[in-house]
Design a protein around this motif. Structure first.
Motif, short mmCIF file in Angstrom:
data_model
loop_
_atom_site.label_atom_id
_atom_site.label_comp_id
_atom_site.label_asym_id
_atom_site.label_seq_id
_atom_site.Cartn_x
_atom_site.Cartn_y
_atom_site.Cartn_z
N PHE A 44 0.87 -1.28 0.04
CA PHE A 44 0.02 0.13 0.08
C PHE A 44 0.87 1.25 0.10
CE2 PHE A 44 -3.10 -3.03 1.60
CZ PHE A 44 -4.00 -2.77 0.76
N ASN A 45 2.19 1.18 0.48
CA ASN A 45 3.14 2.28 0.14
C ASN A 45 3.88 2.35 -0.96
OD1 ASN A 45 2.13 3.80 2.85
ND2 ASN A 45 3.03 1.78 3.87
N GLY A 46 3.60 1.47 -1.75
CA GLY A 46 4.64 1.06 -2.97
C GLY A 46 5.79 0.35 -2.45
N ALA A 47 6.89 0.10 -3.34
CA ALA A 47 7.78 -0.96 -3.05
C ALA A 47 8.67 -0.23 -1.91
CB ALA A 47 8.77 -0.68 -4.48
N LEU A 48 9.13 -1.05 -1.10
CA LEU A 48 10.00 -0.87 -0.03
C LEU A 48 11.71 -0.76 -0.47
CD1 LEU A 48 8.42 -3.45 2.31
CD2 LEU A 48 7.68 -1.21 2.09
N PRO A 49 12.05 0.15 -0.10
CA PRO A 49 13.47 0.74 -0.40
C PRO A 49 14.46 -0.43 0.00
CG PRO A 49 12.70 2.40 1.12
CD PRO A 49 11.52 1.33 0.64
N GLY A 50 15.63 -0.91 -0.38
CA GLY A 50 16.44 -1.63 0.09
C GLY A 50 15.84 -3.11 0.85
N VAL A 51 14.73 -3.63 0.35
CA VAL A 51 14.05 -4.78 0.93
C VAL A 51 14.09 -5.91 -0.12
CG1 VAL A 51 12.18 -5.73 2.25
CG2 VAL A 51 13.02 -3.31 2.79
N ALA A 52 14.62 -7.03 0.35
CA ALA A 52 14.62 -8.02 -0.61
C ALA A 52 13.19 -8.63 -0.76
CB ALA A 52 15.66 -9.01 -0.39
N ARG A 53 13.04 -9.63 -1.54
CA ARG A 53 11.63 -10.19 -1.89
C ARG A 53 11.31 -11.07 -0.72
NH1 ARG A 53 8.70 -12.10 -5.51
NH2 ARG A 53 9.87 -11.63 -7.36
#
Length: 472
Positions: free
Chosen positions: A217-226
């Motif tokens: 809901f906040n878009g992609a998470l920076p620096g976080v792997a799958r």
């Protein structure tokens, strides 16, 4: 397995066929007819059948070739700014969203079926390593049931896929649409446990991570792997029958559909910690108990509000309104006498162990001024033994509370509930200046199945999808 697949056959829709073709000439039929079993279905005989699919003829959908979704506005599956490759996510979280989306491809099938192609199968699966083919094989095929009937099996062997049955064309101004559920295994407890048949809450326990990457809901998470994204295995679910506000629904990343629903009957089989605030109505006694005191096989009857957004999820999901045998409640306030529950209020619970020998039916009716949600079958609650039917109606605007995007035509709505919505991510914002403008129009289309590409996994068997129009 309690039934077997039927050998694949070939049945093609006629060229140029559509729901409009099915309806043309039938609307002016000279006589109204009483519906077989109408009393059992909880409605009067004031409807006439205009289209149906009983799945007696074998489906050939699994033989349809996969097509790589090109994404973006030129994609045949583009919906709006909150779809898979929507502008909202780029505005909120680029460059991370673009980088993460570039690591996956989405493959799709879109196939009309049924008489004159009045139904469409929408199937999607993710190719996580971009090998050139999807990582799983979701599908829709014919199966034989123990009672000699045939039905359609929705097969979703992995969480990173989605299978929907939808109306090919927008629905009429007034209608009744219904379906029959003959089996389901999309999570929930069996015999008091989430662990059964080598699965956990309906998910295969194969050791792979199952997460919401990259659609949050906040878009992609920076620096976080799958595999560091939110694990989804405590949340499974299924849409028994829902009405959306656009013509061509398809499986998309999880957040987008939360902005496109008008009315919904679904199951959300979640035992995440936040589900402690959810309750279940017992229609036999009129009392509410906690979802953790049930079997996690619920049916949620939801009228989606057009005047309020749910808190805590970035203005993307509309607030819910529930009408149940236990009373009427909105999802933002306590709904039992002790103030214990304030989330989802489930109408009742299925008994999957009775399927496929038994059946459940679900229906949505739209009349001149509102929607009615109907569910029937041998529910866990209900008082005396045997099937019961529950019906709940909500006006398009009731006590000042509108159903989201109810207007199919511009002259049916005056812009009273228009507003701007701003969505915030880690690198920017996206603003919808007019979420419901005065000159808008939103068609009705129905869906059955799983509309999410990064949640839900399992199988279901559905039958007897029918469309009725008013008899007069």
């Amino acid at each position: 397995m309690r039934y077997r697949r039927t050998a694949a056959g070939v049945r093609t829709a006629r060229s140029g066929s559509s729901l409009a073709a099915v309806l043309t000439g039938i609307i002016v039929a000279p006589a109204a007819v009483a519906l077989p079993g109408a009393a059992d279905r909880g409605h009067s005989s004031g409807w006439r059948l205009v289209a149906e699919e009983d799945f007696d003829d074998p489906l050939h959908i699994d033989a349809t070739p996969w097509t790589r979704d090109p994404q973006g506005r030129d994609s045949p599956w583009y919906i709006d700014a909150f779809g898979d490759d929507g502008e909202a996510w780029h505005a909120m979280s680029d460059p991370d969203f673009s980088a993460q989306l570039a690591t996956v491809d989405v493959y799709r099938k879109r196939q009309a079926f049924g008489r004159d192609g009045w139904l469409t199968a929408e199937i999607a699966a993710v190719d996580k390593d971009r090998s050139g083919e999807p990582d799983s094989s979701p599908g829709l095929s014919t199966v034989d049931l123990p009672d000699g009937q045939r039905a359609a099996r929705i097969e979703e062997p992995s969480w990173d896929a989605g299978v929907l049955i939808r109306s090919t064309d927008p629905l009429p101004e007034r209608y009744r649409v219904e379906m029959t559920l003959r089996d389901i295994d999309f999570g929930g407890m069996r015999g008091g446990s989430f662990e059964y048949d080598g699965k956990y809450n309906g998910y295969q326990t194969d050791g792979t991570c199952k997460t919401s990457f990259p659609w949050t809901f906040n878009g992609a998470l920076p620096g976080v792997a799958r595999c560091d994204y939110h694990d989804v295995t405590k949340e499974n679910g299924f849409y028994y029958l829902g009405i959306l506000d656009h013509a061509t629904p398809s499986p998309q990343g999880n957040p987008g559909i939360h902005f496109r629903r008008k009315v919904v009957m679904d199951g959300y089989y979640s035992h995440q910690s936040w589900s402690l605030k959810n309750g279940v109505c017992d229609p036999g006694t009129g009392r509410i108990h906690g979802v953790f005191d049930g079997t996690f096989n619920g049916v949620n009857a939801i009228f989606v509000r057009g005047d309020r957004m749910r808190s805590g999820i970035n203005n993307i999901g509309n607030e819910y309104y529930f009408k149940t045998a236990c009373g009427e409640f909105s999802g933002d306030e306590p709904f039992d006498d002790e103030g214990r529950y304030s989330g989802i209020l489930t109408s009742t619970e299925l008994r999957p162990e009775l399927l496929p020998q038994a059946a459940y039916h679900f229906a949505v009716e739209r009349d001149a001024s509102g929607y009615t949600l109907e569910m029937g079958g041998p529910f866990r609650h209900g008082g005396p033994p045997g099937p019961i039917t529950l019906r709940f109606r909500h006006d398009f605007v009731e006590d000042g509370r509108p159903i989201w995007h109810y207007n199919q035509a511009p002259d049916a709505y005056d812009g009273a509930f228009d507003r701007s919505l701003t969505h915030t991510g880690h690198s920017g914002t996206y603003t919808t200046e007019h979420a419901w403008p005065a000159d808008s129009a939103y068609p009705d289309s129905f869906i059955i199945g799983d509309p999410h590409l990064n949640f839900y996994e399992g199988t279901a068997v559905v039958d007897d999808i029918r469309l009725y129009l008013p008899a007069t």
